[in-house]
Design a protein around this motif. Structure first.
Motif, mmCIF file in Angstrom:
data_model
loop_
_atom_site.group_PDB
_atom_site.id
_atom_site.type_symbol
_atom_site.label_atom_id
_atom_site.label_comp_id
_atom_site.label_asym_id
_atom_site.label_seq_id
_atom_site.Cartn_x
_atom_site.Cartn_y
_atom_site.Cartn_z
ATOM 1 N N PHE A 74 -9.858 2.348 -3.150
ATOM 2 C CA PHE A 74 -11.142 2.439 -2.454
ATOM 3 C C PHE A 74 -12.290 2.081 -3.399
ATOM 4 O O PHE A 74 -13.160 1.280 -3.059
ATOM 5 C CB PHE A 74 -11.330 3.849 -1.882
ATOM 6 N N LEU A 75 -12.303 2.637 -4.605
ATOM 7 C CA LEU A 75 -13.375 2.370 -5.567
ATOM 8 C C LEU A 75 -13.380 0.919 -6.032
ATOM 9 O O LEU A 75 -14.444 0.366 -6.334
ATOM 10 C CB LEU A 75 -13.269 3.321 -6.762
ATOM 11 N N LEU A 127 -22.496 1.695 -2.448
ATOM 12 C CA LEU A 127 -22.814 2.619 -3.539
ATOM 13 C C LEU A 127 -24.307 2.920 -3.469
ATOM 14 O O LEU A 127 -25.133 2.031 -3.663
ATOM 15 C CB LEU A 127 -22.448 2.007 -4.892
ATOM 16 N N LEU A 128 -24.634 4.163 -3.164
ATOM 17 C CA LEU A 128 -26.021 4.598 -3.111
ATOM 18 C C LEU A 128 -26.423 5.143 -4.477
ATOM 19 O O LEU A 128 -25.620 5.791 -5.148
ATOM 20 C CB LEU A 128 -26.198 5.707 -2.059
ATOM 21 N N ALA A 129 -27.642 4.900 -4.879
ATOM 22 C CA ALA A 129 -28.204 5.409 -6.141
ATOM 23 C C ALA A 129 -27.416 4.909 -7.352
ATOM 24 O O ALA A 129 -27.190 5.640 -8.307
ATOM 25 C CB ALA A 129 -28.276 6.938 -6.119
ATOM 26 N N GLU A 130 -27.047 3.634 -7.337
ATOM 27 C CA GLU A 130 -26.203 3.099 -8.406
ATOM 28 C C GLU A 130 -26.864 3.164 -9.773
ATOM 29 O O GLU A 130 -26.182 3.387 -10.772
ATOM 30 C CB GLU A 130 -25.735 1.688 -8.091
ATOM 31 N N PRO A 142 -18.567 -3.270 -5.021
ATOM 32 C CA PRO A 142 -18.922 -4.400 -5.893
ATOM 33 C C PRO A 142 -19.227 -4.029 -7.347
ATOM 34 O O PRO A 142 -18.693 -4.655 -8.257
ATOM 35 C CB PRO A 142 -20.135 -5.011 -5.200
ATOM 36 N N LEU A 143 -20.054 -3.045 -7.608
ATOM 37 C CA LEU A 143 -20.382 -2.688 -8.990
ATOM 38 C C LEU A 143 -19.179 -2.098 -9.719
ATOM 39 O O LEU A 143 -18.917 -2.434 -10.872
ATOM 40 C CB LEU A 143 -21.545 -1.686 -9.034
ATOM 41 N N LEU A 144 -18.429 -1.261 -9.036
ATOM 42 C CA LEU A 144 -17.332 -0.543 -9.685
ATOM 43 C C LEU A 144 -16.108 -1.407 -9.951
ATOM 44 O O LEU A 144 -15.342 -1.126 -10.873
ATOM 45 C CB LEU A 144 -16.937 0.684 -8.852
ATOM 46 N N ARG A 145 -15.924 -2.478 -9.194
ATOM 47 C CA ARG A 145 -14.723 -3.305 -9.381
ATOM 48 C C ARG A 145 -14.658 -3.918 -10.771
ATOM 49 O O ARG A 145 -13.600 -4.302 -11.237
ATOM 50 C CB ARG A 145 -14.609 -4.362 -8.303
ATOM 51 N N HIS A 146 -15.794 -3.992 -11.466
ATOM 52 C CA HIS A 146 -15.831 -4.576 -12.813
ATOM 53 C C HIS A 146 -15.311 -3.626 -13.880
ATOM 54 O O HIS A 146 -15.090 -4.048 -15.011
ATOM 55 C CB HIS A 146 -17.263 -5.017 -13.151
ATOM 56 N N ILE A 147 -15.090 -2.399 -13.528
ATOM 57 C CA ILE A 147 -14.686 -1.381 -14.508
ATOM 58 C C ILE A 147 -13.212 -1.493 -14.866
ATOM 59 O O ILE A 147 -12.844 -1.277 -16.014
ATOM 60 C CB ILE A 147 -15.029 0.021 -13.972
ATOM 61 N N GLY A 148 -12.381 -1.819 -13.906
ATOM 62 C CA GLY A 148 -10.945 -1.883 -14.149
ATOM 63 C C GLY A 148 -10.254 -0.595 -13.718
ATOM 64 O O GLY A 148 -10.878 0.459 -13.596
ATOM 65 N N ARG A 149 -8.960 -0.693 -13.503
ATOM 66 C CA ARG A 149 -8.186 0.422 -12.949
ATOM 67 C C ARG A 149 -8.178 1.666 -13.836
ATOM 68 O O ARG A 149 -8.249 2.783 -13.334
ATOM 69 C CB ARG A 149 -6.758 -0.021 -12.650
ATOM 70 N N TYR A 161 -13.974 3.470 -22.458
ATOM 71 C CA TYR A 161 -13.505 2.140 -22.079
ATOM 72 C C TYR A 161 -14.602 1.112 -22.375
ATOM 73 O O TYR A 161 -15.284 0.634 -21.463
ATOM 74 C CB TYR A 161 -13.103 2.101 -20.597
ATOM 75 N N PRO A 162 -14.783 0.752 -23.647
ATOM 76 C CA PRO A 162 -15.858 -0.177 -24.006
ATOM 77 C C PRO A 162 -15.737 -1.549 -23.329
ATOM 78 O O PRO A 162 -16.768 -2.188 -23.061
ATOM 79 C CB PRO A 162 -15.766 -0.287 -25.526
ATOM 80 N N ASP A 163 -14.523 -1.989 -23.029
ATOM 81 C CA ASP A 163 -14.371 -3.261 -22.309
ATOM 82 C C ASP A 163 -14.981 -3.162 -20.912
ATOM 83 O O ASP A 163 -15.607 -4.108 -20.430
ATOM 84 C CB ASP A 163 -12.900 -3.671 -22.205
ATOM 85 N N ALA A 164 -14.802 -2.012 -20.289
ATOM 86 C CA ALA A 164 -15.403 -1.793 -18.973
ATOM 87 C C ALA A 164 -16.925 -1.800 -19.081
ATOM 88 O O ALA A 164 -17.611 -2.370 -18.234
ATOM 89 C CB ALA A 164 -14.924 -0.469 -18.388
#
Length: 165
Positions: free
Chosen positions: A9-10, A80-83, A14-21, A119-122
């Motif tokens: 779900f996360l 995502l509200l209040a990102e 859009p913003l969170l998908r860049h973080i990684g699993r 997670y510095p890469d994230a």
């Protein structure tokens, strides 16, 4: 829902998908799910924001207030509200009111920042994404500026001469 369902779900945000699993796993474990009744206010404009909220079910009407002249719009699941509250101390720019019975996933800033430390890469991917969005916003503002005749004093359809009277 399982942790894997929460991560999936996360990943759709859009913003969170860049973080990684791996980073999303931390958020999925530490975030809290909150039920909001229809008509209930999730947060008020100009109040301190310490968390981001992902709409899981339902929808929220966002408005700057009844006298602001800013039209309300509706945020739907996956929004995502209040990102910005995830990464910086800020106030809410809008009031969020549940348009119907809704569920949100609350991600506290403290959890988000600790995850980024681990997670510095994230953190780098997120920074790069924010830079791209800022550049897009700058281009959009330049287009608006050009349409408005390049005069920042021009407001609400007034000509520069009429604005000065």
């Amino acid at each position: 829902m399982t942790i894997e369902d929460d991560i999936k779900f996360l990943e759709e945000v859009p913003l969170l998908r860049h973080i990684g699993r791996a980073g999303l796993r931390i958020l999925a474990i530490g975030a809290e799910q909150r039920y909001v009744h229809g008509g209930e206010i999730l947060f008020h404009k100009n109040t301190q924001a310490d968390s981001g909220y992902v709409i899981q079910e339902g929808s929220f009407n966002l408005s700057a207030g009844p006298d602001s002249g800013v039209r309300a719009y509706t945020a739907v699941p996956g929004t995502l509200l209040a990102e910005m509250a995830l990464i910086a101390e800020t106030d809410h720019g809008m009031t969020a009111t549940a348009a119907e019975p809704s569920t949100v996933v609350r991600i506290p800033r403290s959890l988000f920042l600790k995850m980024l430390e681990g997670y510095p890469d994230a953190a780098r991917r997120l920074r790069d994404h924010i830079v791209v969005r800022a550049e897009e916003a700058e281009r959009d503002l330049a287009k608006i500026h050009a349409v408005m005749g390049g005069d920042p004093r021009r407001r609400g359809g007034e000509t520069p001469r009429a604005a000065g009277r």
